[in-house]
Design a protein around this motif. Sequence first.
Motif, PDB file in Angstrom:
ATOM      1  N   GLU A  98       0.957  -1.200  -0.062  1.00  0.00           N
ATOM      2  CA  GLU A  98      -0.105   0.069   0.014  1.00  0.00           C
ATOM      3  C   GLU A  98       0.942   1.331   0.047  1.00  0.00           C
ATOM      4  O   GLU A  98       1.956   1.280   0.798  1.00  0.00           O
ATOM      5  CB  GLU A  98      -0.934   0.054   1.270  1.00  0.00           C
ATOM      6  CG  GLU A  98      -2.021  -0.998   1.058  1.00  0.00           C
ATOM      7  CD  GLU A  98      -2.987  -0.907   2.548  1.00  0.00           C
ATOM      8  OE1 GLU A  98      -3.159   0.198   2.941  1.00  0.00           O
ATOM      9  OE2 GLU A  98      -3.488  -1.922   2.589  1.00  0.00           O
ATOM     10  N   MET A  99       0.523   2.346  -0.904  1.00  0.00           N
ATOM     11  CA  MET A  99       1.293   3.441  -0.923  1.00  0.00           C
ATOM     12  C   MET A  99       0.556   4.632  -0.286  1.00  0.00           C
ATOM     13  O   MET A  99      -0.695   4.711  -0.277  1.00  0.00           O
ATOM     14  CB  MET A  99       1.463   3.970  -2.400  1.00  0.00           C
ATOM     15  CG  MET A  99       2.275   2.687  -3.149  1.00  0.00           C
ATOM     16  SD  MET A  99       3.814   2.531  -2.618  1.00  0.00           S
ATOM     17  CE  MET A  99       4.662   3.724  -3.434  1.00  0.00           C
ATOM     18  N   GLU A 100       1.226   5.440   0.508  1.00  0.00           N
ATOM     19  CA  GLU A 100       0.873   6.580   1.161  1.00  0.00           C
ATOM     20  C   GLU A 100       1.236   7.793   0.431  1.00  0.00           C
ATOM     21  O   GLU A 100       2.478   8.123   0.328  1.00  0.00           O
ATOM     22  CB  GLU A 100       1.355   6.486   2.706  1.00  0.00           C
ATOM     23  CG  GLU A 100       0.567   7.501   3.385  1.00  0.00           C
ATOM     24  CD  GLU A 100       0.975   7.261   5.076  1.00  0.00           C
ATOM     25  OE1 GLU A 100       1.281   8.172   5.543  1.00  0.00           O
ATOM     26  OE2 GLU A 100       1.062   6.165   5.302  1.00  0.00           O
ATOM     27  N   LYS A 101       0.516   8.623   0.034  1.00  0.00           N
ATOM     28  CA  LYS A 101       0.769   9.840  -0.343  1.00  0.00           C
ATOM     29  C   LYS A 101       1.138  11.020   0.586  1.00  0.00           C
ATOM     30  O   LYS A 101       0.306  11.240   1.389  1.00  0.00           O
ATOM     31  CB  LYS A 101      -0.030  10.543  -1.521  1.00  0.00           C
ATOM     32  CG  LYS A 101       0.235  11.640  -2.280  1.00  0.00           C
ATOM     33  CD  LYS A 101      -0.922  12.058  -3.310  1.00  0.00           C
ATOM     34  CE  LYS A 101      -0.263  13.082  -4.196  1.00  0.00           C
ATOM     35  NZ  LYS A 101      -1.096  13.728  -5.035  1.00  0.00           N
ATOM     36  N   VAL A 102       2.380  11.552   0.511  1.00  0.00           N
ATOM     37  CA  VAL A 102       2.762  12.628   1.475  1.00  0.00           C
ATOM     38  C   VAL A 102       3.024  13.925   0.796  1.00  0.00           C
ATOM     39  O   VAL A 102       3.757  13.861  -0.022  1.00  0.00           O
ATOM     40  CB  VAL A 102       4.060  12.208   2.498  1.00  0.00           C
ATOM     41  CG1 VAL A 102       4.638  13.212   3.190  1.00  0.00           C
ATOM     42  CG2 VAL A 102       3.847  10.876   3.013  1.00  0.00           C
TER      43      VAL A 102
END
Length: 199
Positions: A78-82
């Motif tokens: 899972e990718m998290e956008k920062v």
Amino acid sequence: MKTEAESLTLEQLQQQNARLEQQNAELSAKLKWYEEQFRLAQQKRFGASSEKTHPDQLELNLFNEAEVLATPQGQEPEMEKVTYERRKTNGKREADLSKLQVETVTYTLEEGEQICQCCGGSLHEMSTETRSEIGIVPPQVKVIRHVRQVYACRHCERNELQTPIITAPMPKPVYPGSLASPSILAYVMCQKYVDSLQI
């Protein structure tokens, strides 16, 4: 007549043998230690000076936790956008310098030099140029403010087409646009290269 070896009992021979084996083991350990010290000294003296990976370090296949804990192939993590914002703060340099003691050095022309080269009239103070740098007197830190006078001729301002502007001489900065002074550069170099401190 019996020789010395024949006169020793079996128990004494076993003790002598054990002592000799222990002495042999100690001497072997010492020899190994000296060989290792010699190898290290030779490597330090004649080895490559660049920081390359030592061949012994490449065989670290015992530490394969990353491969074990890796996600199965075909399954994406899972990718998290920062996102972030950078706010530019105006006047930060002045705010940082406001806590330090200020020493002002003023550069002026001598009275004999305050003469207009065009008409021979006297020069008046027109404006100033200011530059700040951080000076250090260990362990005292202060701001040294360099102010130099800029002169113009009133007579030429009123009567001539051109007005000569003369600026008082001032030493050049060590690094233009920075707060570095010769004293702080000398201090940092001394701390880093003479005292071997991490700055």
